[in-house]
Design a protein around this motif. Structure first.
Motif, short mmCIF file in Angstrom:
data_model
loop_
_atom_site.label_atom_id
_atom_site.label_comp_id
_atom_site.label_asym_id
_atom_site.label_seq_id
_atom_site.Cartn_x
_atom_site.Cartn_y
_atom_site.Cartn_z
N GLU A 10 131.18 -27.15 -3.32
CA GLU A 10 130.57 -26.65 -2.09
C GLU A 10 131.28 -25.37 -1.64
O GLU A 10 130.64 -24.38 -1.29
CB GLU A 10 130.70 -27.70 -0.98
CG GLU A 10 129.50 -28.61 -0.82
CD GLU A 10 128.21 -27.85 -0.66
OE1 GLU A 10 128.12 -27.03 0.28
OE2 GLU A 10 127.28 -28.08 -1.47
N LEU A 11 132.62 -25.44 -1.64
CA LEU A 11 133.40 -24.28 -1.18
C LEU A 11 133.21 -23.09 -2.12
O LEU A 11 133.02 -21.96 -1.68
CB LEU A 11 134.89 -24.65 -1.09
CG LEU A 11 135.26 -25.65 0.02
CD1 LEU A 11 136.77 -25.83 0.08
CD2 LEU A 11 134.73 -25.19 1.37
N ARG A 12 133.28 -23.36 -3.41
CA ARG A 12 133.16 -22.25 -4.38
C ARG A 12 131.83 -21.55 -4.27
O ARG A 12 131.74 -20.33 -4.39
CB ARG A 12 133.33 -22.80 -5.80
CG ARG A 12 134.76 -23.14 -6.07
CD ARG A 12 135.06 -23.25 -7.55
NE ARG A 12 136.30 -23.97 -7.73
CZ ARG A 12 136.58 -24.70 -8.81
NH1 ARG A 12 135.72 -24.82 -9.77
NH2 ARG A 12 137.75 -25.31 -8.89
N LYS A 13 130.78 -22.34 -4.05
CA LYS A 13 129.45 -21.74 -3.89
C LYS A 13 129.46 -20.68 -2.79
O LYS A 13 128.73 -19.72 -2.83
CB LYS A 13 128.43 -22.84 -3.53
CG LYS A 13 127.62 -23.33 -4.69
CD LYS A 13 126.38 -24.06 -4.23
CE LYS A 13 126.69 -25.31 -3.42
NZ LYS A 13 125.51 -26.17 -3.20
N ARG A 14 130.32 -20.93 -1.78
CA ARG A 14 130.37 -19.99 -0.65
C ARG A 14 131.48 -18.96 -0.81
O ARG A 14 131.81 -18.24 0.13
CB ARG A 14 130.61 -20.78 0.64
CG ARG A 14 129.52 -21.82 0.89
CD ARG A 14 129.81 -22.65 2.11
NE ARG A 14 129.16 -23.96 2.00
CZ ARG A 14 129.35 -24.95 2.87
NH1 ARG A 14 130.16 -24.76 3.91
NH2 ARG A 14 128.75 -26.11 2.71
N GLY A 15 132.10 -18.94 -1.97
CA GLY A 15 133.13 -17.93 -2.21
C GLY A 15 134.51 -18.31 -1.73
O GLY A 15 135.41 -17.47 -1.65
N PHE A 16 134.69 -19.60 -1.40
CA PHE A 16 136.01 -20.05 -0.96
C PHE A 16 136.67 -20.86 -2.05
O PHE A 16 136.07 -21.10 -3.10
CB PHE A 16 135.88 -20.88 0.32
CG PHE A 16 135.27 -20.11 1.45
CD1 PHE A 16 135.82 -18.91 1.85
CD2 PHE A 16 134.14 -20.59 2.12
CE1 PHE A 16 135.25 -18.18 2.88
CE2 PHE A 16 133.57 -19.87 3.15
CZ PHE A 16 134.12 -18.67 3.53
N ARG A 17 137.92 -21.27 -1.80
CA ARG A 17 138.67 -21.99 -2.84
C ARG A 17 139.18 -23.32 -2.34
O ARG A 17 139.48 -23.48 -1.16
CB ARG A 17 139.87 -21.13 -3.28
CG ARG A 17 139.46 -19.80 -3.88
CD ARG A 17 140.64 -18.88 -4.04
NE ARG A 17 140.20 -17.58 -4.52
CZ ARG A 17 141.00 -16.53 -4.68
NH1 ARG A 17 142.28 -16.64 -4.38
NH2 ARG A 17 140.52 -15.39 -5.11
N MET A 18 139.24 -24.28 -3.25
CA MET A 18 139.86 -25.56 -2.91
C MET A 18 141.35 -25.44 -3.21
O MET A 18 141.73 -24.91 -4.25
CB MET A 18 139.23 -26.68 -3.71
CG MET A 18 139.81 -28.06 -3.41
SD MET A 18 139.78 -28.46 -1.65
CE MET A 18 138.08 -29.05 -1.47
N THR A 19 142.17 -25.89 -2.28
CA THR A 19 143.62 -25.81 -2.46
C THR A 19 144.23 -27.19 -2.21
O THR A 19 143.58 -28.03 -1.58
CB THR A 19 144.24 -24.81 -1.48
OG1 THR A 19 144.07 -25.33 -0.15
CG2 THR A 19 143.58 -23.46 -1.60
N PRO A 20 145.44 -27.42 -2.66
CA PRO A 20 146.11 -28.70 -2.40
C PRO A 20 146.17 -28.98 -0.91
O PRO A 20 145.98 -30.13 -0.48
CB PRO A 20 147.52 -28.49 -2.96
CG PRO A 20 147.39 -27.39 -3.96
CD PRO A 20 146.28 -26.52 -3.48
N GLN A 21 146.43 -27.95 -0.10
CA GLN A 21 146.51 -28.13 1.35
C GLN A 21 145.19 -28.67 1.90
O GLN A 21 145.16 -29.63 2.67
CB GLN A 21 146.85 -26.80 2.03
CG GLN A 21 148.26 -26.30 1.78
CD GLN A 21 148.38 -25.51 0.48
OE1 GLN A 21 147.47 -25.51 -0.36
NE2 GLN A 21 149.51 -24.86 0.29
N ARG A 22 144.10 -28.04 1.51
CA ARG A 22 142.79 -28.47 2.01
C ARG A 22 142.44 -29.87 1.50
O ARG A 22 141.92 -30.70 2.25
CB ARG A 22 141.72 -27.46 1.56
CG ARG A 22 141.84 -26.15 2.33
CD ARG A 22 140.88 -25.08 1.85
NE ARG A 22 141.12 -23.85 2.64
CZ ARG A 22 140.58 -22.67 2.37
NH1 ARG A 22 139.76 -22.53 1.33
NH2 ARG A 22 140.84 -21.64 3.12
N GLN A 23 142.73 -30.10 0.22
CA GLN A 23 142.42 -31.41 -0.34
C GLN A 23 143.19 -32.52 0.37
O GLN A 23 142.63 -33.56 0.72
CB GLN A 23 142.79 -31.44 -1.82
CG GLN A 23 141.59 -31.54 -2.73
CD GLN A 23 141.99 -31.47 -4.19
OE1 GLN A 23 142.81 -32.27 -4.66
NE2 GLN A 23 141.44 -30.51 -4.90
#
Lengths: 141, 141
Positions: A10-23
């Motif tokens: 979902e995030l990547r589709k919008r140009g963002f990144r998944m990070t350990p902090q967010r996860q």
DNA sequence: ATTGTTATTGATAAAACTTGCAATAAGGAA
DNA sequence: TTCCTTATTGCAAGTTTTATCAATAACAAT
């Protein structure tokens, strides 16, 4: 597909990144249901991510709200708390004891309809906090 | 009887006192209609009361809210702002441009009725801030 | 795998807001 | 007016939240 993988895409589709902090923060809000303060979340997440800063927690919470993955709500003290995004709902908080009850969004549907008509605004279904007096506190006054 | 004298008596009846700080802040909110931030209020009030602390401004605003003389509202940035108590009303803020419109409380009356029935809470008519998208921002997306 | 782009983080500082306590002053009573 | 009680203020320190910017790391492309 796991929940985490889905969110990552979902995030990547919008140009963002998944990070350990967010996860980690998502996982915490997912596992411990209910509302949590930034300080609480920071304390829990620090166990997994030593050195995690409060700054990042605040920024991550804002980010996750923007992306619809968590919802903000006002606590009795007026500060913001967060919970994992679920069905649309709202709260009434007791001014006296701080207790709260949940309100289904369907109850506000009609009002939102009217608000759109009267104001011309498009009502996005964000969380609303009402204040009142619970039954116990009513009778003890 | 002047407005100030009336307010003074209201406070005394409840065991509180009227002070220059409270009078000045009430006067400011009375004269400059609309919403004002604590910092703004502190800046204006300091002209009349040199040495006035921010602490006192925050405490005074809380106090005046408790006593129904002013109303708090959420600004677009999420911080609290204050205005002199008037007829009961609410606001919709545009998520995009921060603009806002006023909503008569009568529009919420029916909802409040239902909320009381469903929750058992007594709904005190406090200010509610809704969020949405204004017409301009809707079309420019 | 390696590289390059740039979204994201951490560090630092500042701004916004709160708390505890001693000194002050509002206002009722003498 | 003067005195007394105590609500209220200012001060100082603490907590919460935001802003800036250079260093880092996610991840798309090679």
């Amino acid at each position: 597909m796991t929940c985490t993988m889905h969110r990552t895409q979902e995030l990547r589709k919008r140009g963002f990144r998944m990070t350990p902090q967010r996860q980690t923060i998502l996982q915490i809000l997912h596992d411990a249901s209910g509302h949590h303060s930034p300080a609480d979340i920071h304390a829990r997440a620090s166990l997994n991510i030593p050195g995690l800063t409060e700054t990042t927690v605040y920024r991550t919470l804002d980010f996750l709200v923007q992306n619809g993955m968590i919802n903000p709500a006002q606590s009795a003290s007026g500060h913001l708390v967060y919970e994992i995004a679920r069905h649309n709902h709202h709260h009434i908080i007791c001014r006296s004891c701080g207790g709260s009850v949940e309100i289904e969004h369907t109850l506000l549907q009609e009002l939102y309809q009217q608000l759109e008509t009267h104001s011309g605004y498009l009502m996005t279904a964000s969380h609303v906090t009402f204040f009142g007096l619970c039954q116990v506190c009513q009778s003890s006054t």
